[in-house]
Design a protein around this motif. Structure first.
Motif, PDB file in Angstrom:
ATOM      1  N   ARG A  53      35.124  41.249  39.555  1.00 54.20           N
ATOM      2  CA  ARG A  53      34.595  40.622  40.656  1.00 54.20           C
ATOM      3  C   ARG A  53      34.882  41.459  41.908  1.00 54.20           C
ATOM      4  NH1 ARG A  53      38.881  40.634  42.763  1.00 54.20           N
ATOM      5  NH2 ARG A  53      38.070  39.062  44.418  1.00 54.20           N
ATOM      6  N   GLY A  54      34.539  41.169  43.200  1.00 51.14           N
ATOM      7  CA  GLY A  54      34.754  41.860  44.093  1.00 51.14           C
ATOM      8  C   GLY A  54      33.386  42.751  44.526  1.00 51.14           C
ATOM      9  N   ARG A  90      24.719  38.129  39.701  1.00 51.93           N
ATOM     10  CA  ARG A  90      25.368  37.546  40.660  1.00 51.93           C
ATOM     11  C   ARG A  90      24.539  37.884  41.860  1.00 51.93           C
ATOM     12  NH1 ARG A  90      31.523  37.850  41.655  1.00 51.93           N
ATOM     13  NH2 ARG A  90      31.065  35.643  42.532  1.00 51.93           N
ATOM     14  N   GLN A 203      41.379  33.223  43.667  1.00 48.35           N
ATOM     15  CA  GLN A 203      41.596  34.594  43.518  1.00 48.35           C
ATOM     16  C   GLN A 203      42.659  34.931  44.460  1.00 48.35           C
ATOM     17  OE1 GLN A 203      38.543  33.060  43.846  1.00 48.35           O
ATOM     18  NE2 GLN A 203      36.701  34.468  43.435  1.00 48.35           N
ATOM     19  N   ASP A 244      31.262  40.276  51.238  1.00 45.79           N
ATOM     20  CA  ASP A 244      30.272  40.575  50.042  1.00 45.79           C
ATOM     21  C   ASP A 244      28.982  41.032  50.498  1.00 45.79           C
ATOM     22  OD1 ASP A 244      32.219  38.401  49.076  1.00 45.79           O
ATOM     23  OD2 ASP A 244      31.589  39.429  47.370  1.00 45.79           O
ATOM     24  N   ASN A 254      31.090  35.935  52.740  1.00 45.39           N
ATOM     25  CA  ASN A 254      32.673  35.820  52.127  1.00 45.39           C
ATOM     26  C   ASN A 254      32.716  34.835  51.422  1.00 45.39           C
ATOM     27  OD1 ASN A 254      34.647  37.952  51.398  1.00 45.39           O
ATOM     28  ND2 ASN A 254      36.037  36.757  52.588  1.00 45.39           N
ATOM     29  N   LYS A 255      33.647  34.808  50.568  1.00 46.08           N
ATOM     30  CA  LYS A 255      34.222  33.762  49.875  1.00 46.08           C
ATOM     31  C   LYS A 255      34.325  32.266  50.563  1.00 46.08           C
ATOM     32  CE  LYS A 255      34.660  33.819  46.342  1.00 46.08           C
ATOM     33  NZ  LYS A 255      33.340  33.661  45.539  1.00 46.08           N
TER      34      LYS A 255
HETATM   35  C1  LIG Z   1      35.883  43.722  48.634  1.00 49.04           C
HETATM   36  S1  LIG Z   1      34.832  42.320  48.201  1.00 49.04           S
HETATM   37  C2  LIG Z   1      35.896  41.052  47.941  1.00 49.04           C
HETATM   38  C3  LIG Z   1      35.327  39.668  48.001  1.00 49.04           C
HETATM   39  O1  LIG Z   1      34.601  39.476  46.921  1.00 49.04           O
HETATM   40  C4  LIG Z   1      35.044  37.907  46.422  1.00 49.04           C
HETATM   41  O2  LIG Z   1      34.139  37.369  45.624  1.00 49.04           O
HETATM   42  P1  LIG Z   1      34.067  37.091  44.060  1.00 49.04           P
HETATM   43  O3  LIG Z   1      35.829  37.124  43.885  1.00 49.04           O
HETATM   44  O4  LIG Z   1      33.645  35.676  43.720  1.00 49.04           O
HETATM   45  O5  LIG Z   1      33.690  38.407  43.566  1.00 49.04           O
HETATM   46  C5  LIG Z   1      35.438  37.582  47.759  1.00 49.04           C
HETATM   47  O6  LIG Z   1      34.438  37.251  48.633  1.00 49.04           O
HETATM   48  C6  LIG Z   1      36.115  38.782  48.390  1.00 49.04           C
HETATM   49  O7  LIG Z   1      36.230  38.665  49.850  1.00 49.04           O
END
Ligand SMILES: CSC[C@H]1O[C@H](OP(=O)(O)O)[C@H](O)[C@@H]1O
Length: 366
Positions: A53-54, A90, A203, A244, A254-255
């Motif tokens: 993820r990320g 996603r 996370q 994101d 973002n998250k």
């Molecule tokens: C460097 S992108 C990191 C970004 O991605 C995360 O989302 P997820 O863990 O659901 O993929 C989160 O928004 C982070 O800030």
């Protein structure tokens, strides 16, 4: 400094040149388990179920997913099928679409026999470029942290709040929001990081705290709702988060919970920075708050929590029973609440003008 510590491969190509290795992030911090991807389906599952993820890492694994698909079947039909299946995993991180568009553009004109090798080679290039870009983001973020340290008279550690995980686990290496923190710590600038636990997938508590321990950076895990209080009482010098998707007007997706941190930062005069590589900019979206698609994930991510039992085992425990739960996975912070966007090219205002100033050629191309 041994920089390889921060370029731990979260995704890599095995010696056979076909199998893709990933670190299964759903098992962290309790276990460190590597997984091998050998098919399009494996790549789909890895992204959808957040083994990886990320945004930048999702893009890199999406690229390898296309390569795995073409190794199975190099036909035009498979290019379309793989694109659609990976894209559907996603919806919010734009890096996935960016990578799939890139791979499709490169392999479609090739003869079928050349497509798989070309896709693997491009996926590797995207991965290596991500590490280099994030290292550059780190240098630009380092300068902001260093300036903050000077501004407080080098009197105490720089207090930085971050949300979710935007470290090397969210990328192929270095991370985005955390890259500058790693560099500041390694170069002797004292920092302390407030780590939002970042419910429901945690996370922050599971991944960012793990990275902080890995790098030896002083940190404190906090409940998501504690950040505003800390900012109100002068305990935060700056916020640095990842993203994101950034819209062409500078709005930042973002998250979930990022928007609330930005509001608290704005209300308390705390600088709020967002770190991102260029593939995270979506030039096609003029208004992020209005148009960026927000992923709705399963309610069980809210009602069920993974943890370590007293006997040392790992278990998923239901913590909310018999009530409905909702789970929007992201929110969008208007650019007016963002102090600056930290990119590989420098720092700019979170606005259309700011982005065009750093990326004139890309803005014009869209
Ligand atoms: C460097 S992108 C990191 C970004 O991605 C995360 O989302 P997820 O863990 O659901 O993929 C989160 O928004 C982070 O800030």
């Amino acid at each position: 400094m041994d920089e390889s510590r921060f370029t731990r491969r979260t995704v890599w190509l095995e010696a056979d040149g076909r199998t893709v290795g990933i670190l299964d992030q759903t098992r962290l911090p309790f276990e460190t388990v590597d997984v091998r991807l050998t098919s399009l389906s494996d790549a789909e599952t890895a992204i959808r179920d957040m083994l990886v993820r990320g945004a930048p890492l999702i893009g890199a694994v999406g690229a390898y997913g296309m390569a795995l698909a073409l190794a199975e079947d190099p036909s035009d039909a498979m290019i379309a099928t793989a694109y659609d299946r990976l894209f559907a995993t996603r919806p919010t991180a734009i890096n996935l679409r960016w990578a799939l568009d890139d791979l499709r553009e490169r392999v479609a004109p090739l003869p079928e026999a050349a497509r798989a090798d070309a896709a693997y080679a491009r996926a590797r290039e995207i991965s290596d470029e991500d590490v280099a870009i994030n290292r550059a983001i780190g240098e630009n973020a380092f300068r902001l942290i260093e300036a903050r340290y000077e501004a407080i008279g080098r009197s105490r550690p720089v207090e930085i709040l971050t949300h979710c995980n935007a470290g090397f686990l969210a990328t192929v290496g270095w991370g985005t929001a955390l890259a500058g923190i790693f560099l500041a710590h390694a170069r002797g600038i004292p920092v302390h990081v407030w780590v939002d636990e970042t419910r429901p997938r945690s996370q922050g508590a599971y991944l960012t705290a793990w990275e902080m321990r890995w790098a030896g950076v002083p940190h404190t895990v906090i409940a998501d709702n504690a950040g505003g209080h800390l900012m109100q009482h002068g305990r935060v010098d700056m916020c640095i988060v990842g993203t994101d998707r950034v819209a062409a007007n500078g709005d930042v997706c973002n998250k979930i919970g990022t928007y609330l941190k930005a509001l608290a930062a704005h209300d308390n005069g705390v600088p709020f920075y967002v770190a991102l590589p260029y593939p995270t900019i979506d030039w096609r979206i003029a208004d992020g708050v209005r148009d960026i698609p927000i992923e709705e994930r399963s309610a069980t991510e809210v009602t069920v929590v993974r943890g370590r039992l007293p006997d040392g085992g790992i278990a998923d425990v239901t913590v909310i029973e018999d009530s409905p739960a909702a789970n929007p996975a992201f929110d969008v912070t208007p650019g007016r609440l963002v102090t600056g966007l930290i990119t590989e090219r420098g720092v700019c205002a979170a606005s259309a003008e700011g982005l065009r100033g750093l990326y004139p050629e890309r803005a014009a191309a869209e």
